[in-house]
Enzyme design. Structure first.
Site: not given
Length: 161
Positions: A87-88
């Site tokens: 997850i960015c």
């Protein structure tokens, strides 16, 4: 862990938590709700997907360091979900983390980011069945943090909320 008790008290069933092998530092979190006006919510309804399953692994020094968070299922495209389910989100990095953040707040931010990033459930033949891996997620996350440390994080315009 106080966080676990706080989540158990949530009245809106936004998320639910199960410990992995009874380990307080390893959680599977079910995200039951995203914006009901989003294409992701529509995808969830069309595919009979009741929740998005994430894994959170907490370091020994939590809450002073962020948990490692990744998507397990369903396989998502866009929405700041990358290879391996990484997850960015800057707030999941040591530089972006604050010990004041709660798991509930992080999950609400993630749900909003999924929708803002136009996340969709992958329906491509073959690819949608391939599961995310922790090793791939860790490598992807390490790479994205390195890139963002070099070039910075993009701050969305105020008009975007």
């Amino acid at each position: 862990m106080k966080e676990l008790q706080d989540i158990a008290r949530l009245s809106d069933r936004f998320i639910s938590v199960e410990l992995v092998n009874e380990n307080l530092f390893d959680w599977n979190v079910k995200l039951h709700q995203v914006d009901k006006d989003s294409v992701l919510w529509q995808d969830m309804k069309e595919t009979n997907t009741e929740f998005i399953l994430l894994n959170l692994t907490f370091p020994d020094n939590f809450p002073f360091s962020p948990p490692f968070m990744r998507v397990l299922s369903p396989r998502l495209e866009n929405g700041y979900v990358l290879d391996g389910g990484a997850i960015c989100m800057e707030l999941l990095t040591p530089r972006g983390w604050s010990s004041a953040y709660t798991v509930e707040a992080v999950m609400r931010q993630f749900a909003a980011s999924l929708v803002k990033g136009q996340g969709r459930i992958c329906r491509k033949a073959g690819k949608s069945k391939k599961s995310f891996s922790r090793k791939e997620a860790e490598a992807t996350f390490k790479s994205l943090v390195k890139t963002h440390e070099k070039y910075g994080w993009v701050t969305p315009p105020v008009s975007d909320g």
